[in-house]
Design a protein around this motif. Structure first.
Motif, PDB file in Angstrom:
ATOM      1  N   ARG A 102       6.683  -2.293  -1.905  1.00 50.90           N
ATOM      2  CA  ARG A 102       7.522  -3.396  -1.423  1.00 50.90           C
ATOM      3  C   ARG A 102       8.965  -3.216  -1.866  1.00 50.90           C
ATOM      4  O   ARG A 102       9.907  -3.378  -1.070  1.00 50.90           O
ATOM      5  CB  ARG A 102       6.982  -4.719  -1.945  1.00 50.90           C
ATOM      6  N   GLN A 107      12.069  -2.712   0.584  1.00 55.16           N
ATOM      7  CA  GLN A 107      13.053  -3.789   0.570  1.00 55.16           C
ATOM      8  C   GLN A 107      14.451  -3.255   0.261  1.00 55.16           C
ATOM      9  O   GLN A 107      15.435  -3.661   0.882  1.00 55.16           O
ATOM     10  CB  GLN A 107      12.654  -4.843  -0.462  1.00 55.16           C
ATOM     11  N   ARG A 141       4.241  -6.304   5.020  1.00 57.56           N
ATOM     12  CA  ARG A 141       5.564  -6.572   4.459  1.00 57.56           C
ATOM     13  C   ARG A 141       6.438  -5.319   4.457  1.00 57.56           C
ATOM     14  O   ARG A 141       7.616  -5.370   4.805  1.00 57.56           O
ATOM     15  CB  ARG A 141       5.425  -7.094   3.020  1.00 57.56           C
ATOM     16  N   VAL A 142       5.842  -4.180   4.054  1.00 51.09           N
ATOM     17  CA  VAL A 142       6.606  -2.936   3.998  1.00 51.09           C
ATOM     18  C   VAL A 142       7.115  -2.563   5.387  1.00 51.09           C
ATOM     19  O   VAL A 142       8.285  -2.195   5.573  1.00 51.09           O
ATOM     20  CB  VAL A 142       5.740  -1.811   3.402  1.00 51.09           C
ATOM     21  N   GLU A 201       3.496  -3.216  -5.308  1.00 48.26           N
ATOM     22  CA  GLU A 201       4.814  -3.757  -5.625  1.00 48.26           C
ATOM     23  C   GLU A 201       5.887  -2.675  -5.509  1.00 48.26           C
ATOM     24  O   GLU A 201       6.994  -2.928  -5.031  1.00 48.26           O
ATOM     25  CB  GLU A 201       4.800  -4.358  -7.035  1.00 48.26           C
ATOM     26  N   GLU A 256       0.383  -6.055   2.266  1.00 44.43           N
ATOM     27  CA  GLU A 256       1.551  -5.291   1.821  1.00 44.43           C
ATOM     28  C   GLU A 256       1.997  -4.287   2.870  1.00 44.43           C
ATOM     29  O   GLU A 256       3.202  -4.037   3.029  1.00 44.43           O
ATOM     30  CB  GLU A 256       1.250  -4.584   0.493  1.00 44.43           C
ATOM     31  N   TYR A 304      10.029  -4.863   6.320  1.00 43.08           N
ATOM     32  CA  TYR A 304      11.279  -4.503   5.653  1.00 43.08           C
ATOM     33  C   TYR A 304      11.933  -3.290   6.317  1.00 43.08           C
ATOM     34  O   TYR A 304      13.155  -3.175   6.370  1.00 43.08           O
ATOM     35  CB  TYR A 304      11.031  -4.196   4.177  1.00 43.08           C
TER      36      TYR A 304
END
Length: 1009
Positions: free
Chosen positions: A871, A875, A921-922, A868, A918, A925
Motif C-alpha cells: 500500500r 500510494q 487499494r494498490v 502495508e 489490498e 493508487y
C-alpha cells in the motif's frame, strides 16, 4: 570517511549522506574532511556547498568559535565570484549572517565593539543587496536582550517591522517575542504568544524544544501543571544529549528541581553528562551549568550532598563536590560575559534562578516516581530493609538481639529482617566481640544464621545458585556448631534452590506447560489460580519434574537420617518437602501429582497442630488451598481459604493475612469476579503496610491489583499499580522481575495513548547502569527497546523510530533460537522504511523477515506487513511503484496459502480477504481502476454479507472504496449508487448506522456530481 570523493558527484553524494547524520563530532569531522576534498577540485561551487555544510555542523554542534571563520571564507568567495552563488546559495549566505551574530554573542572574548561592528556589516550588506532590514533589527534586539539594556526600544524596532524572506522562521520569532514578555514578568502574555509553538502548529530545527524549556516555569506559575508535565516529557526528548541545546537541558534540570523531582533531575543530568565536556559555547555552558547548579543545590539542601552525581570526565563526583565546581565555573563565565558587556545582566539572571524556591511541592512527572533515597548507590546501603509504619523494636543488648532474631525467625515474623540486618552490621565490624553466653552459642552458629538468612533473601530474588551455595555454607557451619538439625534444614533448602535453578534453566519448549516459580510461590498461591495454564500434563521424565522429584526424595532421606530434630526443625523440613511437591504439581499440572502433595501437607498440618506451631499450621493450610487451585478445584480452594482467613483473624499469625488475602484475590480473578478480587487485594495491601514490604510481597499485591482494575475498566489505575509494583521489585533487588513489570507498564501506557509517558519510562529504564552495562538479559532489553521504538512511531518521530527498528532488526538476526521474533521485528522495520520512502532497503529487510518466517512462521504479522508495504509503495509512487507493490502482495499471497495449508486460524478477517482488499487499494493508487474493482468485488465475496452481530466496518469500507472507484474514477455513477444504496439499506436495517454514514456521504457526492 572511508575514502575521499574522487569527483564532484561523489562529493555531493557524501554531503547528502552527512546531512542525514545527527549533529555531533562524527558529522563535524566528516564535514571538515569534505571541505578538504572539495578544495582539490577546480570548481568553486562544490567548495561552497562543503563550506555551508561545515558551518551548519559547527553551528548545531555547539562550536561557535569555528562558525564565523567558515562564514568568512564563504563571504570572500561571494565577493570574488558572485556568479557562483545561484539564488538558493545567495539566500543561504545572507541567512547565515544571523548565525554568525548568534555565534559571536556566545563568545565573551569577542569585544562588544566586535559585536556591533558585525551588526553594521550585516546592515550594510543587506542594504547593498536591497534586502529588507527586519532580520537586522531582529539581531539588534537579540544583542540588546543579551546585554540586558535597551531592550524595549530594540524590541519595538524589530517587532513592528514586516517579515521578509530572510526573517527567522515563525516559530523562532514567536519564541523571541514570548521571551520579551517573560522578561517583563508577564507569564500570561508570554504563554499566549507561545501557544502556536507549544501546540505544535509552528516548528523548526530548534522549536518547539527551545520554547518549551522556557515556558515550563510560566506554566507552573499560572497553575497549568498538567500542561507543564506534558510539555516537559515531549520537550526534553527534543533536546536530550544534544550539545547545541544544552541550555534547554539545563532548564529541564531546573524544572525537575523546582517540582520535587530531584531524583529524575539527577537521572537526566547523568544522561547528558557529555555536556560538561562537549559544549564549546561559553554561553550555552553558562545556561546548562546554571540549571545543573539549581538542581545540585536543591539536592544538597535536602541532605543528599554525598549522593553520586555525573559530572566532568576524569573523576567521580558527589553532589556537593560537583555543585562547588559548577558554581566556580558558572560564576566565572557570568563574570566574563558581564565584563565584556559592561552590565551585570548575566550574574543577575543567575542569582534569580538560584534563589528561586520550589514552585510545587511534588509534581509527578513520569511513571517512575522516585525519591532521592531510591537513587542511593546499593553499596552505600547494603542491609537496608523496608520499614513498617511502626519500626520494629531491635534490642540494644547483643545477647538479647541474637536470641530475639532467632525467635522471630523461627516464627517467620517479618521483624526478624531488621534484627538480622543489625547483626550483620555488628558482626562485620572489626571490633566485634562475640558474647560468651551459653544461651547465644558460639560465633560459628551466628555466622551460619546470617548465611542462611542471606540465602533466603537470594532465593526470594530468584538467585537460586547463590541461595544454594549460601545454604551449603551455612550447613557446614551449623555442623561445626553442633547444630545437626539446623544443618539438615539448610541442606534441604539448598536442595530446593538447586531444583528451582534446574527448573529455571530447563529447555524453553517446556516453558508453556509449567511455571518457574520460587520455592515459596506455591505457598503464596502464585499461578495456582489458573488451572488452564497447561492443558497437557508434562511427562514425569521432563527435566523440571525430575529435578523436583529428586529434590523431594533427597529431603525425605535427609529428614529420616537426621536424629534429634526439634519440633520447629522437623516442621520446617516437612514444609520444604510439601513445597517441593507443590512446585512439581505447579510445573506438571498432572493429576497424579496432586495426591502426594496433599499427603505431605496432611503430615505437616498434623505435626504443626500437635506442637502448636502456628506459622506452620497457617503455611500448611495455604499450601492446601494452592493445591486445590492447581488441581482445578477453585470452589474448594475458596472454601479452604475462607476458613484460613477466619483462623488468621482470631489466632494469627497476623502477618499471614496480606499474603492470604492476595491468594484469595487471585482466586476471585480466576473465578471472574474482579470486584471481589479488588476488595481482597486492596485489603491485603492495606494490611501489608503494617509490615516490611519485602516480607509481604507488596509488589505482587500491586501487580495483582493492576490486573483486577483492568478487568474493572480502570486502566490508568492499573498503570499506577504496575509502576508501583515494579519499583518495589527494583528496591528489593529483583531487577529482572522489575524490568518485566515495567515493560508491561510501558506497553499499557502506549495502549492508552500516553506516548510521552511510555517513552520517558523506557528512556529511564534503558539508562539504568546494569542495562547500559549489558548485565540485563538481552532479550528483555530488546523488548524494552522495541516498545520504545513503537512509541516513537506512535509519537510521529519516524526517523528515531526507524533507526531503533533497524538496529533491533540487525540484532535479532543473530537470535538463532528465536527466528520468529526476528521475523516480526524485521517485518515492522520494513514497514517503517517504507513509510520513510526507502523501498529498496524495505525490500531487503522484508526478505530477511520472510527467511526467518520460513523457520518459524508468523503468518498474520508477515502478511499484514507485506500488505502495508504494498500500500505504501503504491500510494507514494503510483504507477511507477506498482510492480514492486504487487511483488509484496505476491509474497503475502504465498503466506496466505501456507497459513491455509497449516490450518492456521486468523484473528478477524481471513488473510485471503485482506489480500484481495489490498490488491484493490494498490491498483486504485496506481490508477488501474478496473483491476481494483475486480479485486474489491472478490474481497466482498470473501467477507460475505454482514449480520446484526458482526463488526460491519471492514465490509462497509470495502463497499465504500469499490463505490468510489466505480463512481468517481471509472465514472460509472449509476452502478456505484446501486451498490451503495443496497449496502446503506442493509447496514441501516442491521443497526450499523455509523458504518452507513460514510456510504451515505459518498452516495450524496455521486448524485451531486
Amino acid at each position: 570517511m572511508p575514502t575521499a570523493p574522487q569527483n564532484t558527484d561523489e562529493l555531493y553524494q557524501a554531503l547528502q549522506e552527512n546531512d542525514r547524520r545527527p549533529y555531533g563530532r562524527t558529522r563535524t569531522v566528516t564535514a571538515e574532511e569534505l571541505v578538504d576534498a572539495a578544495e582539490q577540485f577546480d570548481e568553486p561551487r562544490p567548495l561552497v556547498h562543503a563550506l555551508l555544510e561545515l558551518q551548519e555542523a559547527y553551528t548545531y554542534g555547539s562550536e561557535p568559535r569555528k562558525s564565523p571563520v567558515v562564514f568568512a571564507r564563504l563571504l570572500n568567495l561571494f565577493d570574488e565570484q558572485p556568479d557562483v552563488f545561484d539564488d538558493r546559495l545567495r539566500h543561504l549566505l545572507f541567512w547565515r549572517f544571523k548565525w554568525v551574530g548568534h555565534a559571536l554573542r556566545q563568545l565573551p572574548e569577542v569585544p562588544l565593539t566586535g559585536l556591533r561592528q558585525w551588526l553594521t556589516e550585516m546592515r550594510d550588506r543587506y542594504e547593498k543587496a536591497d534586502l529588507g532590514l527586519q532580520p537586522y533589527y531582529g539581531q539588534a534586539y537579540q544583542l540588546a536582550a543579551h546585554l540586558g539594556e535597551g531592550t524595549t526600544l530594540a524590541y519595538e524596532l524589530w517587532a513592528s517591522r514586516t517579515r521578509t524572506q530572510l526573517s527567522d522562521c515563525e516559530a523562532c520569532e514567536i519564541c523571541e517575542r514570548a521571551l520579551y514578555h517573560l522578561m517583563e514578568g508577564d507569564d500570561e502574555r508570554a504563554l499566549s504568544v507561545w501557544e502556536p509553538v507549544l501546540a505544535g502548529k509552528e516548528s523548526c530545527q530548534e522549536e518547539p524544544a527551545r520554547s518549551v524549556s522556557y515556558a515550563l516555569l510560566s506554566l507552573l506559575r499560572t497553575g497549568r501543571t498538567d500542561r507543564a508535565r506534558e510539555l516537559h516529557l515531549a520537550g526534553y526528548r527534543g533536546c536530550r544529549r544534544n550539545p547545541s541545546m544544552s541550555q534547554e537541558v539545563g532548564r529541564h534540570l531546573e524544572f525537575c528541581a523546582l517540582t520535587g523531582n530531584e531524583a529524575r533531575g539527577l537521572e537526566l543530568l547523568a544522561e547528558n553528562r557529555i555536556m560538561f565536556d562537549e559544549v564549546d559555547s561559553p554561553l550555552d555552558q553558562l545556561g546548562f551549568l546554571t540549571g545543573a547548579e539549581v538542581l545540585l543545590q536543591r539536592v544538597e539542601s535536602l541532605g543528599h550532598g554525598e549522593l553520586p552525581a555525573a559530572g566532568y570526565a576524569g573523576r567521580t563526583w558527589t553532589v556537593a563536590d560537583l555543585r562547588a565546581e559548577v558554581r566556580r565555573r558558572a560564576d566565572d563565565l557570568a563574570a566574563r560575559f558581564d565584563a565584556r558587556n559592561g552590565t551585570t545582566a548575566h550574574a543577575d539572571r543567575r542569582r534569580v534562578r538560584l534563589n528561586r524556591a520550589p514552585l510545587v511541592d511534588a509534581l509527578e512527572l513520569t511513571l517512575r516516581a522516585r525519591a532521592l533515597d531510591d537513587v542511593a548507590p546499593a553499596a552505600a546501603v547494603p542491609v537496608t530493609v523496608p520499614t513498617s509504619r511502626t519500626a520494629a523494636a531491635v534490642p540494644d543488648e547483643l545477647p538479647e538481639l541474637i536470641i530475639h532474631a532467632r525467635a522471630l525467625d523461627e516464627q517467620g515474623h517479618p521483624d526478624a529482617q531488621a534484627c538480622w540486618a543489625r547483626l550483620r552490621t555488628l558482626v562485620a565490624a572489626r571490633d566485634y566481640t562475640h558474647p560468651d553466653d551459653p544461651a547465644v552459642g558460639p560465633l560459628v552458629r551466628l555466622r551460619a544464621d546470617l548465611l542462611a538468612e542471606e540465602a533466603s533473601r537470594a532465593g526470594d530474588k530468584d538467585e537460586f545458585t547463590d541461595a544454594a551455595d549460601l545454604q551449603e555454607e551455612a550447613a557446614a557451619l551449623y555442623d561445626d556448631a553442633g547444630e545437626a538439625g539446623l544443618a539438615a534444614v539448610a541442606r534441604a533448602c539448598a536442595l530446593l534452590a538447586t531444583a528451582e535453578k534446574d527448573v529455571a534453566d530447563a529447555p524453553a519448549e517446556n516453558a508453556a506447560q509449567g511455571t518457574d516459580a520460587p520455592a515459596e510461590d506455591v505457598a503464596k498461591g502464585i499461578d495456582a489460580t489458573d488451572p488452564q495454564v497447561a492443558a497437557k500434563d508434562i511427562d514425569a521424565t521432563d527435566p523440571k519434574v525430575a529435578a523436583l522429584t529428586a529434590a523431594h526424595t533427597s529431603m525425605v532421606r535427609l529428614h529420616e537420617e537426621t536424629p534429634g530434630l526439634t519440633p520447629s526443625e522437623e516442621a520446617r523440613l516437612l514444609r520444604l518437602r510439601a513445597t517441593a511437591l507443590g512446585l512439581r504439581l505447579q510445573t506438571s499440572r498432572s493429576a497424579e501429582h496432586a495426591a502426594p502433595v496433599q499427603a505431605e501437607i496432611d503430615k505437616l498440618l498434623a505435626f504443626a497442630t500437635e506442637h502448636d506451631i502456628a506459622v506452620q499450621v497457617s503455611g500448611a493450610l495455604l499450601l492446601r488451598t494452592s493445591t486445590h487451585a492447581l488441581s482445578g478445584d477453585l470452589p474448594t480452594a475458596v472454601t479452604e481459604i475462607d476458613a484460613l482467613l477466619d483462623r488468621l483473624k482470631t489466632d494469627g499469625p497476623a502477618w499471614h493475612l496480606p499474603r492470604t488475602l492476595g491468594l484469595r484475590g487471585r482466586l476471585q480473578l480466576a473465578l471472574h469476579d474482579a470486584q471481589a478480587a479488588h476488595a481482597d487485594l486492596a485489603e491485603g495491601l492495606r494490611l501489608a503496610a503494617e509490615w516490611p514490604a519485602d516480607a509481604m510481597d507488596t509488589a505482587r499485591l500491586h501487580g495483582d491489583l493492576a490486573e483486577a482494575v483492568m478487568h474493572l475498566g480502570r486502566p490508568d489505575e492499573a498503570l499506577r499499580h504496575l509502576t508501583r509494583s515494579a519499583e518495589l521489585e527494583l528496591r528489593r533487588g529483583s531487577r529482572t522481575d522489575a524490568y518485566c513489570t515495567y515493560s508491561n507498564a510501558a506497553q499499557l501506557s502506549l495502549d492508552l495513548g500516553r506516548v510521552e509517558d511510555c517513552i520517558a519510562l523506557l528512556d529511564s529504564l534503558l539508562a539504568e547502569p546494569d542495562v547500559a552495562a549489558g548485565d540485563v538479559d538481552d532479550r528483555l532489553v530488546a523488548q524494552l527497546r522495541l516498545t520504545r521504538a513503537r512509541a516513537l512511531h506512535a509519537g510521529e518521530d519516524l526517523k528515531a523510530a526507524t533507526a531503533e527498528f533497524v538496529d533491533l532488526a540487525a540484532e535479532s538476526a543473530g537470535w538463532d533460537d528465536d527466528p520468529g521474533s526476528h521475523a516480526m521485528i524485521a517485518a515492522e522495520t520494513a514497514v517503517l522504511l517504507g513509510e520513510s520512502g526507502e523501498f529498496d532497503r524495505a525490500r531487503e529487510v522484508a526478505d530477511q523477515a520472510l527467511a526467518a518466517h520460513a523457520r518459524a512462521p508468523r503468518y498474520e504479522h508477515l502478511s499484514n506487513s507485506l500488505r502495508e508495504l504494498a500500500r505504501l509503495q503504491a500510494q507514494q509512487q503510483g504507477r511507477n511503484g506498482l510492480d514492486n507493490a504487487r511483488a509484496f502482495l505476491t509474497d503475502a499471497g504465498r503466506i496466505a496459502d501456507e497459513a491455509r495449508a497449516a490450518e492456521h486460524e486468523t484473528h478477524g478477517r481471513s488473510l485471503d480477504t485482506a489480500l484481495a482488499y489490498e490488491h484493490g487499494r494498490v491498483a486504485a493508487y496506481a490508477g488501474e481502476y478496473e483491476d481494483a474493482l475486480i479485486a474489491l468485488d472478490k474481497a466482498l465475496a470473501l467477507l460475505g454479507e454482514p449480520n446484526r452481530d458482526d463488526d460491519a466496518g471492514e465490509w462497509a469500507e470495502c463497499i465504500r472504496l469499490a463505490g468510489a472507484v466505480e463512481g468517481l474514477y471509472l465514472e460509472r455513477p449509476a452502478p456505484a449508487l446501486t451498490r451503495l444504496e443496497a449496502a446503506i439499506a442493509r447496514l441501516t436495517a442491521l443497526g450499523h448506522k455509523e458504518e452507513a454514514e460514510a456510504l451515505t456521504s459518498l452516495a450524496t457526492r455521486l448524485r451531486d456530481e
